[in-house]
Design a protein around this motif. Structure first.
Motif, PDB file in Angstrom:
ATOM      1  N   MET A 281       0.839  -1.176   0.000  1.00 15.46           N
ATOM      2  CA  MET A 281       0.000   0.000   0.000  1.00 15.46           C
ATOM      3  C   MET A 281       0.883   1.237   0.000  1.00 15.46           C
ATOM      4  N   SER A 282       0.511   2.187  -0.780  1.00 19.16           N
ATOM      5  CA  SER A 282       1.271   3.429  -0.842  1.00 19.16           C
ATOM      6  C   SER A 282       0.858   4.352   0.295  1.00 19.16           C
ATOM      7  N   GLU A 283       1.789   5.224   0.640  1.00 18.43           N
ATOM      8  CA  GLU A 283       1.508   6.186   1.694  1.00 18.43           C
ATOM      9  C   GLU A 283       0.657   7.320   1.142  1.00 18.43           C
ATOM     10  N   CYS A 284      -0.300   7.749   1.939  1.00 14.49           N
ATOM     11  CA  CYS A 284      -1.193   8.826   1.553  1.00 14.49           C
ATOM     12  C   CYS A 284      -0.977   9.976   2.533  1.00 14.49           C
ATOM     13  N   LYS A 285      -0.971  11.169   2.018  1.00 10.85           N
ATOM     14  CA  LYS A 285      -0.744  12.336   2.867  1.00 10.85           C
ATOM     15  C   LYS A 285      -2.044  12.945   3.393  1.00 10.85           C
ATOM     16  N   LEU A 286      -3.185  12.383   2.988  1.00 14.92           N
ATOM     17  CA  LEU A 286      -4.466  12.897   3.457  1.00 14.92           C
ATOM     18  C   LEU A 286      -4.782  12.360   4.841  1.00 14.92           C
ATOM     19  N   ASN A 287      -5.399  13.196   5.651  1.00 15.97           N
ATOM     20  CA  ASN A 287      -5.892  12.744   6.947  1.00 15.97           C
ATOM     21  C   ASN A 287      -7.355  12.372   6.786  1.00 15.97           C
ATOM     22  N   HIS A 288      -7.697  11.208   7.305  1.00 14.15           N
ATOM     23  CA  HIS A 288      -9.061  10.709   7.192  1.00 14.15           C
ATOM     24  C   HIS A 288      -9.767  10.849   8.531  1.00 14.15           C
ATOM     25  N   SER A 289     -10.982  11.383   8.482  1.00 14.43           N
ATOM     26  CA  SER A 289     -11.767  11.575   9.700  1.00 14.43           C
ATOM     27  C   SER A 289     -12.345  10.242  10.171  1.00 14.43           C
ATOM     28  N   LYS A 290     -12.834  10.250  11.384  1.00 14.13           N
ATOM     29  CA  LYS A 290     -13.504   9.056  11.916  1.00 14.13           C
ATOM     30  C   LYS A 290     -14.677   8.688  11.011  1.00 14.13           C
TER      31      LYS A 290
ATOM     32  N   GLU B 171      -3.140   9.191  13.177  1.00 15.45           N
ATOM     33  CA  GLU B 171      -2.299   8.161  12.568  1.00 15.45           C
ATOM     34  C   GLU B 171      -3.031   6.811  12.514  1.00 15.45           C
ATOM     35  N   LEU B 172      -3.710   6.475  13.590  1.00 13.27           N
ATOM     36  CA  LEU B 172      -4.435   5.209  13.643  1.00 13.27           C
ATOM     37  C   LEU B 172      -5.637   5.224  12.698  1.00 13.27           C
ATOM     38  N   LEU B 173      -6.361   6.333  12.655  1.00  8.46           N
ATOM     39  CA  LEU B 173      -7.487   6.447  11.719  1.00  8.46           C
ATOM     40  C   LEU B 173      -7.010   6.283  10.282  1.00  8.46           C
ATOM     41  N   ASN B 174      -5.911   6.917   9.944  1.00  2.57           N
ATOM     42  CA  ASN B 174      -5.368   6.806   8.593  1.00  2.57           C
ATOM     43  C   ASN B 174      -4.970   5.367   8.272  1.00  2.57           C
ATOM     44  N   GLU B 175      -4.330   4.709   9.224  1.00  2.00           N
ATOM     45  CA  GLU B 175      -3.901   3.323   8.998  1.00  2.00           C
ATOM     46  C   GLU B 175      -5.095   2.407   8.746  1.00  2.00           C
ATOM     47  N   VAL B 176      -6.117   2.514   9.585  1.00  2.00           N
ATOM     48  CA  VAL B 176      -7.298   1.660   9.424  1.00  2.00           C
ATOM     49  C   VAL B 176      -8.003   1.967   8.101  1.00  2.00           C
ATOM     50  N   PHE B 177      -8.105   3.239   7.743  1.00  4.02           N
ATOM     51  CA  PHE B 177      -8.717   3.604   6.469  1.00  4.02           C
ATOM     52  C   PHE B 177      -8.007   2.905   5.313  1.00  4.02           C
ATOM     53  N   HIS B 178      -6.691   2.950   5.314  1.00  4.58           N
ATOM     54  CA  HIS B 178      -5.939   2.379   4.197  1.00  4.58           C
ATOM     55  C   HIS B 178      -5.930   0.858   4.200  1.00  4.58           C
ATOM     56  N   LEU B 179      -6.080   0.249   5.361  1.00  2.00           N
ATOM     57  CA  LEU B 179      -6.226  -1.212   5.403  1.00  2.00           C
ATOM     58  C   LEU B 179      -7.573  -1.631   4.821  1.00  2.00           C
ATOM     59  N   LEU B 180      -8.576  -0.775   4.984  1.00  2.00           N
ATOM     60  CA  LEU B 180      -9.910  -1.076   4.451  1.00  2.00           C
ATOM     61  C   LEU B 180     -10.055  -0.706   2.975  1.00  2.00           C
ATOM     62  N   LYS B 181      -9.283   0.264   2.530  1.00  2.00           N
ATOM     63  CA  LYS B 181      -9.415   0.780   1.159  1.00  2.00           C
ATOM     64  C   LYS B 181      -9.193  -0.341   0.139  1.00  2.00           C
ATOM     65  N   LYS B 182     -10.187  -0.518  -0.728  1.00  2.00           N
ATOM     66  CA  LYS B 182     -10.155  -1.535  -1.789  1.00  2.00           C
ATOM     67  C   LYS B 182      -9.901  -2.946  -1.253  1.00  2.00           C
ATOM     68  N   TYR B 183     -10.322  -3.193  -0.019  1.00  2.00           N
ATOM     69  CA  TYR B 183     -10.167  -4.522   0.584  1.00  2.00           C
ATOM     70  C   TYR B 183     -10.811  -5.580  -0.298  1.00  2.00           C
ATOM     71  N   ASP B 184     -11.971  -5.262  -0.843  1.00  2.00           N
ATOM     72  CA  ASP B 184     -12.711  -6.224  -1.667  1.00  2.00           C
ATOM     73  C   ASP B 184     -11.964  -6.623  -2.929  1.00  2.00           C
ATOM     74  N   LEU B 185     -11.042  -5.791  -3.388  1.00  2.00           N
ATOM     75  CA  LEU B 185     -10.288  -6.070  -4.612  1.00  2.00           C
ATOM     76  C   LEU B 185      -8.933  -6.728  -4.353  1.00  2.00           C
ATOM     77  N   ALA B 186      -8.561  -6.860  -3.101  1.00  2.00           N
ATOM     78  CA  ALA B 186      -7.252  -7.411  -2.748  1.00  2.00           C
ATOM     79  C   ALA B 186      -7.209  -8.920  -2.981  1.00  2.00           C
ATOM     80  N   SER B 187      -6.009  -9.406  -3.251  1.00  2.00           N
ATOM     81  CA  SER B 187      -5.813 -10.852  -3.412  1.00  2.00           C
ATOM     82  C   SER B 187      -6.006 -11.540  -2.061  1.00  2.00           C
ATOM     83  N   PHE B 188      -6.130 -12.841  -2.089  1.00  2.00           N
ATOM     84  CA  PHE B 188      -6.294 -13.611  -0.850  1.00  2.00           C
ATOM     85  C   PHE B 188      -5.133 -13.332   0.105  1.00  2.00           C
ATOM     86  N   GLU B 189      -3.908 -13.356  -0.420  1.00  2.00           N
ATOM     87  CA  GLU B 189      -2.727 -13.124   0.415  1.00  2.00           C
ATOM     88  C   GLU B 189      -2.733 -11.713   1.005  1.00  2.00           C
ATOM     89  N   GLU B 190      -3.119 -10.739   0.186  1.00  2.00           N
ATOM     90  CA  GLU B 190      -3.184  -9.357   0.662  1.00  2.00           C
ATOM     91  C   GLU B 190      -4.251  -9.214   1.745  1.00  2.00           C
TER      92      GLU B 190
END
Length: 77
Positions: A1-10, A43-62
């Motif tokens: 996953m690439s790093e994103c500079k945006l802050n994501h709200s709750k 920082e934690l909100l951003n991490e969780v957002f990016h773990l969820l982002k496009k989760y449905d499109l990720a490979s089984f291993e991802e």
């Protein structure tokens, strides 16, 4: 996953969770309910957002890697 500079709200994280909930392990859903009941660092909100982002499109291993990271976060907050 690439790093994103945006802050994501709750609200952003909650919306992303709702869009991906059907693809997540059932036992993770209760942990998310507990997560959303509390306040978290940007920082934690951003991490969780990016773990969820496009989760449905990720490979089984991802998905396995993301699940491990999500469980680590959700069980320790």
């Amino acid at each position: 996953m690439s790093e994103c500079k945006l802050n994501h709200s709750k609200e952003d994280v909650e919306n992303k969770y709702e869009s991906q909930a059907a693809f997540l392990p059932e036992e993770m859903k209760g942990l998310f309910n507990r997560f959303f009941a509390n306040e978290h660092s940007q920082e934690l909100l951003n991490e969780v957002f990016h773990l969820l982002k496009k989760y449905d499109l990720a490979s089984f291993e991802e998905k396995q890697e993301r699940n491990n990271r999500l469980y680590l976060v959700l069980k320790n907050v």
